[in-house]
Design a protein around this motif. Structure first.
Motif, PDB file in Angstrom:
ATOM      1  N   PHE A 177      69.572  -5.739  43.300  1.00 14.17           N
ATOM      2  CA  PHE A 177      70.178  -5.835  41.978  1.00 14.17           C
ATOM      3  C   PHE A 177      71.091  -7.050  41.963  1.00 14.17           C
ATOM      4  N   ARG A 178      71.572  -7.374  40.752  1.00 14.62           N
ATOM      5  CA  ARG A 178      72.475  -8.523  40.588  1.00 14.62           C
ATOM      6  C   ARG A 178      73.919  -8.048  40.662  1.00 14.62           C
ATOM      7  N   PHE A 179      74.637  -8.633  41.607  1.00 13.03           N
ATOM      8  CA  PHE A 179      76.011  -8.224  41.934  1.00 13.03           C
ATOM      9  C   PHE A 179      76.978  -9.143  41.206  1.00 13.03           C
ATOM     10  N   LEU A 180      77.955  -8.544  40.483  1.00 12.37           N
ATOM     11  CA  LEU A 180      78.944  -9.297  39.712  1.00 12.37           C
ATOM     12  C   LEU A 180      80.242  -9.375  40.512  1.00 12.37           C
ATOM     13  N   ALA A 181      80.505 -10.546  41.124  1.00 10.78           N
ATOM     14  CA  ALA A 181      81.706 -10.741  41.939  1.00 10.78           C
ATOM     15  C   ALA A 181      82.837 -11.281  41.081  1.00 10.78           C
ATOM     16  N   ALA A 182      84.005 -11.482  41.721  1.00 12.43           N
ATOM     17  CA  ALA A 182      85.176 -12.000  41.006  1.00 12.43           C
ATOM     18  C   ALA A 182      84.851 -13.357  40.403  1.00 12.43           C
ATOM     19  N   GLY A 183      85.468 -13.624  39.238  1.00 13.86           N
ATOM     20  CA  GLY A 183      85.210 -14.873  38.546  1.00 13.86           C
ATOM     21  C   GLY A 183      83.859 -14.901  37.847  1.00 13.86           C
ATOM     22  N   ASN A 184      83.252 -13.676  37.620  1.00  9.78           N
ATOM     23  CA  ASN A 184      81.947 -13.572  36.960  1.00  9.78           C
ATOM     24  C   ASN A 184      80.855 -14.325  37.708  1.00  9.78           C
ATOM     25  N   ILE A 185      80.977 -14.385  39.031  1.00  8.07           N
ATOM     26  CA  ILE A 185      79.946 -15.008  39.867  1.00  8.07           C
ATOM     27  C   ILE A 185      78.858 -13.970  40.143  1.00  8.07           C
ATOM     28  N   VAL A 186      77.622 -14.292  39.804  1.00  7.89           N
ATOM     29  CA  VAL A 186      76.503 -13.363  39.963  1.00  7.89           C
ATOM     30  C   VAL A 186      75.776 -13.685  41.267  1.00  7.89           C
ATOM     31  N   LYS A 187      75.557 -12.652  42.080  1.00 14.31           N
ATOM     32  CA  LYS A 187      74.861 -12.813  43.345  1.00 14.31           C
ATOM     33  C   LYS A 187      73.685 -11.835  43.394  1.00 14.31           C
ATOM     34  N   ASP A 188      72.594 -12.254  44.028  1.00 14.91           N
ATOM     35  CA  ASP A 188      71.474 -11.355  44.280  1.00 14.91           C
ATOM     36  C   ASP A 188      71.747 -10.596  45.573  1.00 14.91           C
ATOM     37  N   VAL A 189      71.690  -9.269  45.497  1.00 14.72           N
ATOM     38  CA  VAL A 189      72.119  -8.423  46.615  1.00 14.72           C
ATOM     39  C   VAL A 189      71.039  -7.397  46.917  1.00 14.72           C
ATOM     40  N   SER A 190      70.811  -7.149  48.202  1.00 15.15           N
ATOM     41  CA  SER A 190      69.938  -6.073  48.649  1.00 15.15           C
ATOM     42  C   SER A 190      70.808  -4.871  49.007  1.00 15.15           C
ATOM     43  N   ALA A 191      70.503  -3.716  48.394  1.00 14.71           N
ATOM     44  CA  ALA A 191      71.335  -2.519  48.562  1.00 14.71           C
ATOM     45  C   ALA A 191      70.593  -1.459  49.359  1.00 14.71           C
ATOM     46  N   ASN A 192      71.356  -0.680  50.113  1.00 13.10           N
ATOM     47  CA  ASN A 192      70.814   0.431  50.888  1.00 13.10           C
ATOM     48  C   ASN A 192      71.770   1.609  50.743  1.00 13.10           C
TER      49      ASN A 192
END
Length: 914
Positions: free
Chosen positions: A470-485
């Motif tokens: 899913f797409r992870f929303l970090a501080a400063g509205n920075i979007v990262k692609d993240v693999s979750a488990n």
């Protein structure tokens, strides 16, 4: 021990100060608004003056050009007739070889013509005038008369706002200075070089400028209102905070005053070591018997000795990094302070104590003495150390997962996050634990899907997928692609999630887990209550803390010895009664631990101590003592058990495989369920064996590289290796490892994440990107070729003398060549988008457009022009039709034909000339 003085400070009238500040703030904002409005009006007038000044300078410039050339000749038309005021000028009219009549235009005549065009096309009123005009129509009005008179007194320009036709206008005027070319017409009026012989007035409507000013006024009003309200809100918040701080200071001061009014008997009865210290030189001026016992001195030896000398055997006050001096903190801040210290008895015995200091004020409100209370926390320290060892053992597992990991409550609140999650999210741990929900870090497009997974996972752990991206929303509205488990912690409603940042193929370097805040302390500081028993009168006196420990309301509860025994646990009642009787009648020391039952049924463990005062006959007359709540001992033991249970569950519930091996022989000591599920082995096939025996490492060189990195750096992070599981299948894993101490043995803890599917998808993505790049290059080359053809076509047309015009289906001009610009004198932006018929009519080509293919003479250009029109269909298949217009200059052809005809006539009339 010490004389107590009471001091109460007057409370400041913060409301009056707040009203004064609000009044000043209001005046400041009002003044700022008025100044900005004034500046706006001033700017509006200056903008209009700049435009008027530019128009005047433009008129003067072309007048000079005209005068410098002695006037210009133009064709005589109904609009342009010979100037009657130039009747005495030679060659006022001339005729061209073609027979066309031209008339002389002097600067004044040209200025009037331009002013007429300006008034009709732009609404600008310009007027050339003089106090002695040659032409009566140039006579000045009243305003211009006053301006001309001002010029005669040395003014350089005159301007004012006047009403013309009921609308505000800026009237502007500057003088005309006589120059040598001007004297041809004006010398006969008596003017000489440098004289003011008239002026040009310019009247510009102020409505467009005032409209701009009004548009700027609304943001100005809104901005000042917002700033005003923000300032008022800030003043309000400031007053509330100051008032709260003042109330807190008064409350602490009153509480401290009441505490210092306790009698010396209560101080001596407490279990805490208490002394009173002079603030000026840190010397002890009083101490209770517990303090004397702790330092191993009598009262005469302690009094006059510095506190650091008595407790630390030091000549200098406490200072960081060894100890922070709470005494200095209290003197500098005027409030109580707490710090943990290590004190030393006279025999050198080390004691762990919690030191609390409180200020004592003199009559002037200054700190002259400090109350120093030291509580023995050695037993608590031992409990904390035991808890810390347990937490460190399990924290090492969470800290070294190699991924950003969180524990989530049922309501989606993040219960705990490690440092890797801090790096991934950009938030500090304190901003996340117990504050944020995991949904705060999910982009909106993915939120509904993940909320459904969260709900299904709590109904059935296997109903929702464990691994997804899913797409992870970090501080400063920075979007990262993240693999979750994700996985559930058995026996709880909590779930564990681990995340790997795959945006830039970076790996999570280190994961940490801290125990929950509620387990950071195994026990709370014990509460202490004091009591006094008048044995002869059978009267008791309890402190407020005693009532709180026993859960009683002092307003309704009457203390008696029988009531006290009723609170004691039935199994401890006999021992307590015996200890009291032995203290009263056998003069034994009173100290006993026992349980009490609170009114709500809860049971607490307390520690009771006391001393008995006897008369001369040995009869007990009074007994004083303390009771301290020591329930925290039991709570610390229970917290230690729960902590070990909780971290054990987190280890086994981790979605990534975790193994612990012996550093000496490499044998597996412990593995989690994820390892068994991925490899396919049973626990009995793994425990006690090595990875070499099981043949897990597909490439032995990967194991050698891992051991080399471990020896060089002490850890391994996200090393990509291949493992051969029990089925023979190869799996790509991210391997992280660290050295820890487990059960007093050096061990290796390793965490591995399965990224086999992710690597396959990455290869497919690179292949697609390469294909897309090749298509992009093909399209770019095609576009460059088309652009080259377009430029070559336009350059070719610009080299042709004939005029070419291309229109759209609505008759608006889309393209044209340079010959059109040269003929009309218009720029590109003035031509594009014009309706072609109106445009040609504007430039005297209407007659040509009415008769296509016919040569028609154009007087303004003195050319014979041929107009042709050719329809064309839209090449994009929309069904729309445009036209191509050509205008051919046939003048040269016609003149050549005429010359040839003349030559033929001459030849026929005079054959000898042939």
């Amino acid at each position: 021990m010490v004389d107590l003085k009471k001091k109460r400070f007057p409370r400041p009238h913060w409301e009056y100060y707040a009203l004064l500040a609000a009044f000043i703030w209001t005046l400041s904002l009002a003044a700022s608004f008025a100044w900005n409005v004034h500046q706006g009006k001033r700017g509006t007038l200056e903008a209009a003056q700049v435009q008027a000044r530019s128009l005047f300078r433009k008129d003067v410039m072309y007048r000079r050009w005209n005068a410098g050339h002695g006037g210009v000749y133009v064709p005589v038309t109904p609009e342009v007739q010979p100037n009657p005021y130039l009747s005495g000028v030679p060659d006022r009219e001339i005729r061209t070889p073609s027979g066309r009549l031209l008339t002389l235009i002097n600067p004044a005549y040209m200025t009037r013509q331009v002013h007429a065009l300006e008034r009709g096309g732009y609404g600008i009123r310009s007027h050339i005038t003089s106090l002695t005009p040659i032409r009566p129509q140039n006579a000045p009005d009243s305003w211009e008369i006053s301006a001309l008179k001002a010029f005669s007194h040395g003014s350089k320009e005159v301007s004012s706002v006047e009403q013309l036709d009921g609308k505000p206008h800026l009237r502007f005027m500057q003088p005309l200075i006589a120059e040598e070319p001007c004297l041809k017409c004006h010398a006969k009026q008596g003017y000489r070089d440098g004289d003011v012989y008239g002026g040009i007035s310019v009247s510009i409507s102020l409505e467009p400028f005032l409209a701009i000013e009004r548009d700027h006024l609304l943001p100005l009003v809104v901005g000042h209102v917002f700033v005003y309200l923000f300032g008022i809100a800030g003043l309000g918040i400031g007053v509330v905070r100051i008032r709260r701080s003042e109330n807190e200071r008064i409350r602490v001061e009153d509480a401290l005053r009441r505490a210092l009014e306790l009698s010396g008997i209560v101080l001596d009865a407490t279990h805490d070591a208490i002394c009173i210290i002079n603030a000026a030189d840190f010397k002890i001026v009083g101490a209770n018997h517990v303090f004397l016992k702790e330092v191993g001195m009598n009262e005469e030896d302690v009094l006059g000795k510095t506190c650091h000398g008595a407790t630390h055997n030091s000549c200098e006050p406490c200072a960081p990094p060894d100890h922070t001096c709470p005494l200095q903190a209290t003197i500098s801040t005027g409030t109580g302070s707490v710090a943990e210290h290590v004190h030393y008895s006279k025999q050198g015995e080390k004691l762990y104590v919690e030191v609390s200091t409180y200020p004592i004020f003199d009559e002037l409100g200054k700190i002259n003495r400090v109350l120093h209370v030291a509580r023995d926390i050695s037993e608590r320290k031992r409990a904390e150390e035991s808890l810390r060892e347990s937490e460190n053992r399990y924290r090492a597992i969470f800290e070294n997962t190699g991924a950003a990991t969180i524990i989530v409550d049922e309501d989606a609140t993040i219960f705990m996050a490690n440092k890797e999650f801090e790096q991934l999210s950009g938030y500090f741990k304190e901003e996340v634990d117990g504050v944020k929900c995991w949904t705060d870090f999910v982009c909106r497009d993915d939120l509904d899907k993940m909320l459904e997974y969260h709900r299904l996972r709590r109904l059935d752990p296997d109903a929702a997928p464990r691994n997804y991206e899913f797409r992870f929303l970090a501080a400063g509205n920075i979007v990262k692609d993240v693999s979750a488990n994700w996985t559930m912690i058995p026996g709880t409603n909590k779930s564990v999630g681990s995340f790997l940042d795959i945006t830039g193929h970076k790996r999570i370097e280190k994961a940490l887990r801290e125990s929950e805040a509620s387990l950071a302390m195994a026990q709370k500081i014990a509460h202490l209550g004091s009591w006094e028993w008048d044995v002869e009168a059978d009267a008791f006196k309890w402190s407020d803390e005693m009532y709180r420990i026993c859960g009683m309301d002092p307003r309704v509860f009457t203390v008696t010895y029988e009531a006290f025994l009723d609170m004691v646990h039935p199994l401890d009642k006999e021992a307590v009664n015996r200890a009291v009787n032995e203290a009263l009648y056998a003069q034994k020391a009173y100290r006993i631990d026992y349980r009490i039952v609170l009114p709500d049924g809860s049971v607490r463990m307390v520690d009771g101590q006391g001393e008995v005062t006897f008369d001369e006959a040995g009869k007990p007359i009074r007994m004083v003592g303390t009771t301290q709540d020591v329930t925290w001992r039991k709570e610390a033991e229970e917290a230690l058990r729960k902590s070990e249970e909780k971290f054990s569950k987190a280890f086994h519930a981790s979605p990534d495989w975790i193994v612990i091996t012996n550093a000496a022989d490499g044998k597996y000591i412990e593995v989690n369920e994820a390892f068994l599920e991925i490899t396919g082995y049973g626990r009995d096939e793994v425990i006690g064996h090595t990875s070499i025996e099981m043949g897990i490492w597909f490439d032995p060189r990967d194991r050698i590289l891992m051991l080399k990195l471990l020896n060089e750096h002490g850890l391994v992070r996200n090393l990509e290796v291949s493992f051969c599981i029990k089925s023979g299948e190869l799996r790509t894993m991210l391997w992280s490892a660290d050295v820890i101490e487990y059960n007093n043995t050096a061990c290796l803890i390793a965490i591995a994440r399965d990224v086999t599917e992710q690597r396959h998808l990455e290869k497919e993505l690179l292949k697609s990107q390469a294909q897309l790049y090749m298509k992009h290059e093909e399209l770019k080359n095609l576009f460059n070729q088309m652009e080259t053809i377009r430029r070559e076509w336009e350059q070719t047309l610009d080299c042709i003398a004939d005029m070419f015009i291309l229109t759209d289906h609505e008759g608006r001009i889309k393209r044209f060549n340079r010959a059109v610009e040269d003929f009309t004198g218009k720029t590109h932006r003035d031509i594009v988008g014009r309706e072609w018929g109106a445009f040609l009519a504007e430039h005297g080509l209407q007659a040509n457009a009415d008769k296509p293919g016919v040569e028609i003479y154009n007087g303004s250009a003195d050319k014979w022009l041929v107009f042709n029109l050719y329809p064309y269909a839209d090449p994009f298949g929309t069904g729309n039709t445009g036209v191509v217009i050509t205008i051919h200059d046939a003048s040269a052809t016609r003149m050549a034909a005429k010359a040839m005809g003349d030559a033929r006539g001459d030849a026929e009339g005079n054959p000898s000339a042939v």
